[in-house]
Scaffold this motif. Structure first.
Motif, short mmCIF file in Angstrom:
data_model
loop_
_atom_site.label_atom_id
_atom_site.label_comp_id
_atom_site.label_asym_id
_atom_site.label_seq_id
_atom_site.Cartn_x
_atom_site.Cartn_y
_atom_site.Cartn_z
N ALA A 203 0.85 -1.19 0.00
CA ALA A 203 0.00 0.00 0.00
C ALA A 203 0.89 1.24 0.00
O ALA A 203 2.10 1.15 0.20
CB ALA A 203 -0.90 0.00 1.22
N THR A 204 0.26 2.39 -0.25
CA THR A 204 1.00 3.65 -0.24
C THR A 204 1.26 4.07 1.21
O THR A 204 0.33 4.09 2.01
CB THR A 204 0.17 4.72 -0.95
N PHE A 205 2.50 4.38 1.54
CA PHE A 205 2.83 4.82 2.89
C PHE A 205 3.33 6.26 2.84
O PHE A 205 4.24 6.56 2.07
CB PHE A 205 3.96 3.96 3.49
N VAL A 206 2.76 7.11 3.65
CA VAL A 206 3.32 8.47 3.82
C VAL A 206 3.77 8.55 5.26
O VAL A 206 2.97 8.35 6.19
CB VAL A 206 2.29 9.56 3.53
N TYR A 207 5.04 8.81 5.45
CA TYR A 207 5.64 8.61 6.76
C TYR A 207 6.31 9.90 7.20
O TYR A 207 7.31 10.31 6.63
CB TYR A 207 6.65 7.47 6.63
N VAL A 208 5.74 10.55 8.21
CA VAL A 208 6.32 11.79 8.71
C VAL A 208 7.28 11.48 9.84
O VAL A 208 6.97 10.68 10.73
CB VAL A 208 5.22 12.74 9.24
N THR A 209 8.44 12.09 9.80
CA THR A 209 9.40 11.86 10.87
C THR A 209 10.36 13.03 10.91
O THR A 209 10.51 13.75 9.93
CB THR A 209 10.17 10.55 10.65
N HIS A 210 10.98 13.27 12.06
CA HIS A 210 12.14 14.15 11.94
C HIS A 210 13.42 13.41 12.29
O HIS A 210 14.46 13.99 12.48
CB HIS A 210 11.99 15.49 12.68
N ASP A 211 13.27 12.08 12.31
CA ASP A 211 14.44 11.23 12.51
C ASP A 211 14.93 10.80 11.12
O ASP A 211 14.28 10.06 10.41
CB ASP A 211 14.02 10.01 13.33
N GLN A 212 16.10 11.30 10.71
CA GLN A 212 16.50 11.02 9.35
C GLN A 212 16.91 9.59 9.16
O GLN A 212 16.79 9.06 8.06
CB GLN A 212 17.70 11.85 8.94
N ALA A 213 17.37 8.94 10.23
CA ALA A 213 17.75 7.54 10.08
C ALA A 213 16.54 6.75 9.62
O ALA A 213 16.63 5.91 8.72
CB ALA A 213 18.27 6.99 11.39
N GLU A 214 15.36 7.04 10.19
CA GLU A 214 14.14 6.36 9.76
C GLU A 214 13.86 6.63 8.29
O GLU A 214 13.58 5.73 7.52
CB GLU A 214 12.94 6.88 10.58
N ALA A 215 13.94 7.90 7.93
CA ALA A 215 13.64 8.27 6.55
C ALA A 215 14.60 7.60 5.58
O ALA A 215 14.19 7.05 4.56
CB ALA A 215 13.71 9.79 6.40
N MET A 216 15.89 7.63 5.91
CA MET A 216 16.90 7.09 4.99
C MET A 216 16.74 5.58 4.83
O MET A 216 16.90 5.06 3.74
CB MET A 216 18.31 7.37 5.51
N THR A 217 16.43 4.88 5.94
CA THR A 217 16.45 3.42 5.85
C THR A 217 15.16 2.83 5.32
O THR A 217 15.18 1.75 4.75
CB THR A 217 16.70 2.80 7.24
N MET A 218 14.02 3.51 5.51
CA MET A 218 12.77 2.86 5.17
C MET A 218 12.19 3.28 3.84
O MET A 218 11.50 2.50 3.19
CB MET A 218 11.73 3.16 6.26
N SER A 219 12.43 4.51 3.42
CA SER A 219 11.62 5.04 2.34
C SER A 219 12.25 4.85 0.98
O SER A 219 13.46 4.70 0.86
CB SER A 219 11.37 6.52 2.59
N SER A 220 11.39 4.87 -0.05
CA SER A 220 11.93 4.84 -1.40
C SER A 220 12.21 6.27 -1.86
O SER A 220 13.10 6.50 -2.67
CB SER A 220 10.97 4.14 -2.35
N ARG A 221 11.44 7.24 -1.36
CA ARG A 221 11.75 8.64 -1.65
C ARG A 221 11.60 9.47 -0.39
O ARG A 221 10.79 9.15 0.49
CB ARG A 221 10.80 9.19 -2.72
N ILE A 222 12.35 10.55 -0.33
CA ILE A 222 12.26 11.47 0.80
C ILE A 222 11.82 12.82 0.27
O ILE A 222 12.33 13.29 -0.74
CB ILE A 222 13.64 11.63 1.49
N ALA A 223 10.86 13.43 0.95
CA ALA A 223 10.52 14.82 0.64
C ALA A 223 10.97 15.66 1.81
O ALA A 223 10.56 15.42 2.95
CB ALA A 223 9.01 14.96 0.42
N VAL A 224 11.84 16.62 1.55
CA VAL A 224 12.33 17.47 2.63
C VAL A 224 11.49 18.74 2.66
O VAL A 224 11.38 19.45 1.66
CB VAL A 224 13.81 17.83 2.44
#
Ligand SMILES: Nc1ncnc2c1ncn2[C@@H]1O[C@H](COP(=O)(O)OP(=O)(O)OP(=O)(O)O)[C@@H](O)[C@H]1O
Ligand SMILES: [Mg+2]
Lengths: 386, 278
Positions: A203-224
């Motif tokens: 499914a489509t996941f939109v994941y808000v975080t301010h932990d970049q380790a989470e963003a870098m390891t889990m996502s296919s794209r990052i929007a800053v």
């Protein structure tokens, strides 16, 4: 499964512009992370997608259908909140069952007492029980179904919140910092579980975080996102290696990227701290900022190396950070080195250099400037300094 | 370890002060029970004695139940207080939810008006309400006893303050799950607000069970009398005031409140400390 499109989303609270025209297309089945400093409007954007907050202007489309004015529950998205927001008076089973009961039972069947007498209710309830138990088994919650949220650990509550989200099989998931209340170890564990869940559900996941380790390891794209604008969208590697804006460069990466004052000369040459870089640019002459990631800083002498004094050492076991105070820069420069080499003493003088391809240059407005190595250079990886 | 002498003196002083206070407050109750246990001849003796020489409590109860329909008064009390409380909750909870959690123009003004309404004593509106009910022709009925109290400004205020502390996330999660706004009030807010609701319930039930003023104004019929009014009817009857049965009847009408308090003591105290109101 859904494609989520945002066109020109603006939001103002009491005349303060919080979102300033967000355009974003989230592909079907994508895992996109939304990162940015605190207060930049990430949660607000997520709540607009969910339908919990109306936007001031712009439109949200889910699978090509404009959903403005459609109630949150009818958008078929699920949201996992930072505080988990479980119903404190209901058991784990009932918490997970709520979205199904609201969907599958008629209003009359949901009434206390009267509802029980309705024909067909038992059958629906049986189906709900099966679905809840399946999800509970998937999330290893089967043993906890009779407990209240107050009797669960943080990680278990988090899983119940995820269970409540996935049980009705929505087309998209919205996560608002779902792991920030967990301790470091559990966070790493849940990170892997959520990534696994995404692969499973597709499914489509939109994941808000301010932990970049989470963003870098889990996502296919990052929007800053910075101050209500999406400044850059790209794969984690792209955002890290090729920031298009100095604010992205500074926000992404820990410890922070080293920034040094530089000058673009009339002859298109570049200078940093008064030393010439072996790089050219087509940009107009003027001030600029020269940025280098800490792991690309190299220790050692050489012509043009930057001299400084070691002010602090951080030995983290797998790596070490050397803080070096340099004239004309307020913040110390950081070098990330392997700790198996001889670390300099605090107070000693050392020299820092970096190779040409480690340099990222931003103009006075913070926009990225493209640079080229001069034609005469033949070596692939020439040192820019030192 | 023995406590220091000064600590003992202080502790003794403190406790005797508290005991004196407790005795002062309990004295009327003790006197009521004592009087209810005495035969008529003992009540008017000059000497003060708490323990009756001849025990007449059962006789007095029998006289009390014989003279007036106490069961009917108790039933009226239950009907009126329960109806008032249920209607108050039905109205106050949605109102409090809107004032605490929904964003709409004029919300602050409305809330200020609610606060203002708390300041108006019921006696001030008694005459206009009486005249209105006269126009409607509903004087001397259950409706006349119940309707004026169904909108409780205090209840709205109390629940609104409590709802403010419920996290917004919980409400938004409920919206995502497909619960309607009214559903949120009853399925999400009500269960989390049980302690505050208990506190409000105590205030409401005690106030309306004991209310003397309003029933006295609107009632004529004997069969509608609420407990305090019913007990008062023992006083001015032609035979002169008969204190023994009167006090026995008083025991009967305060008994339900006392028993309810003893049964749910812990919840009551929780609820009251929680709202910070005494
Ligand atoms: N209901 C509201 N009324 C007024 N201002 C609001 C409201 N909700 C959010 N804001 C403001 O909007 C800005 C963005 O808030 P938002 O919660 O979206 O930030 P965020 O990026 O999620 O931050 P964090 O990482 O701390 O969660 C903040 O300055 C906040 O004060
Ligand atoms: Mg947020």
């Amino acid at each position: 499964m859904a494609k989520i499109e945002l066109n020109g989303i603006r939001k103002t609270f009491d005349q303060t512009a919080i979102l300033k025209g967000i355009d974003l297309a989230i592909e079907d089945g994508e895992f996109i992370a939304l990162i940015g400093p605190s207060g930049c409007g990430k949660s607000t954007l997520l709540r607009i997608i969910a339908g919990l907050e109306p936007q001031s202007s712009g439109e949200v489309r889910i699978d090509g259908v404009q959903v403005d004015g459609i109630r949150p529950s009818a958008r078929n998205l699920a949201m996992v909140f930072q505080s988990y927001a479980l119903y404190p008076h209901l058991t784990v089973f009932d918490n997970i069952a709520v979205p199904l009961r609201m969907r599958r039972h008629s209003a009359l069947a949901r009434m206390p007492l009267v509802g029980r007498l309705l024909p067909g209710r038992a059958r629906t309830e049986h189906g709900i029980r099966e679905d809840v138990e399946r999800v509970a088994a998937q999330l290893e919650l089967s043993a906890l179904l009779k407990r209240k949220p107050g009797q669960l650990s943080g990680g278990q509550r988090q899983r119940v919140a995820v269970g409540r989200a996935i049980v009705r099989q929505p087309v998209g998931f919205l996560f608002d910092e779902p792991l920030s209340n967990l301790d470091a170890k559990l966070r790493v564990h849940m990170r892997a579980e959520l990534a696994q869940l995404h692969r499973q559900l597709k499914a489509t996941f939109v994941y808000v975080t301010h932990d970049q380790a989470e963003a870098m390891t889990m996502s296919s794209r990052i929007a800053v996102m910075i101050e209500g604008n999406i400044v850059q969208i790209g794969t984690p590697a792209e955002v890290y290696e090729n920031p298009r804006d100095i604010r992205v460069a500074e926000f992404v990466g820990s410890p922070k990227i080293n920034a040094m004052p530089g000058v673009i000369r009339e002859d298109r040459g570049l200078e940093v701290l008064g030393r010439q870089l072996r790089l050219n640019t087509t940009a107009a002459a003027g001030r600029c900022t020269v940025c280098v990631r800490p792991e690309r800083m190299e220790l050692g002498h050489g012509p043009g190396a930057i001299a400084g004094i070691v002010t602090h050492l951080e030995h983290l076991g797998a790596e070490a950070f050397i803080h070096v105070k340099v004239d004309r820069i307020d913040l110390p420069l950081l070098a990330r080195v392997s700790p198996d080499q001889q670390l300099p003493e605090i107070g000693s003088a050392i020299h820092l250099g970096f190779s040409a391809n480690a340099v990222r240059i931003f103009d006075a407005a913070g926009k990225r400037i493209d640079v080229t190595a001069p034609a005469r250079s033949e070596r692939v990886r020439e040192k820019a300094l030192g | 370890m023995t406590p220091r002498p000064r600590a003992i003196v202080w502790s003794v002083a403190r406790h005797s002060l508290l005991l004196a206070g407790a005795a002062f407050i309990l004295l009327p109750f003790v006197w009521m029970i004592s009087t209810a246990s005495k035969p008529q001849t003992e009540i008017f003796t000059k000497s003060i004695h708490f323990i009756p020489h001849s025990f007449a409590l059962w006789d007095n109860f029998a006289t009390a139940f014989g003279k007036a329909n106490l069961w009917r008064f108790l039933l009226n009390g239950v009907v009126v207080t329960v109806s008032i409380f249920v209607l108050q909750v039905l109205i106050a909870l949605p109102a409090a939810y809107a004032l605490a959690k929904l964003r709409f123009a004029g919300r602050e003004v409305l809330f200020a008006l609610v606060l203002f309404c708390i300041l108006i004593p019921p006696q001030a509106t008694a005459i206009p309400v009486f005249l209105l009910f006269h126009q409607f022709g509903i004087l001397d009925s259950y409706a006349a006893l119940i309707v004026p109290f169904t909108i409780s400004a205090f209840g709205i205020f109390l629940m609104r303050q409590f709802f403010k502390t419920v996290p917004d996330d919980l409400i938004e999660a409920a919206r995502m799950d497909g619960i309607s706004e009214f559903g949120i009030v009853w399925r999400v807010m009500l269960p989390t607000a049980i302690p505050a609701l208990t506190a409000f319930g105590i205030f409401s039930v005690v106030a309306h069970w004991n209310d003397y003023f309003w029933p006295l104004i609107v009632l004529n019929s004997e069969h509608l009398r609420t407990p305090p009014l019913g007990v008062a009817s023992f006083r001015n009857e032609e035979a002169g005031t008969n204190y023994g049965p009167l006090m026995a009847a008083a025991i009967v009408i305060i008994a339900p409140l006392v028993v309810a308090f003893l049964l749910a003591q812990r919840r009551f105290i929780e609820g009251i400390t929680l709202t910070g109101i005494k």
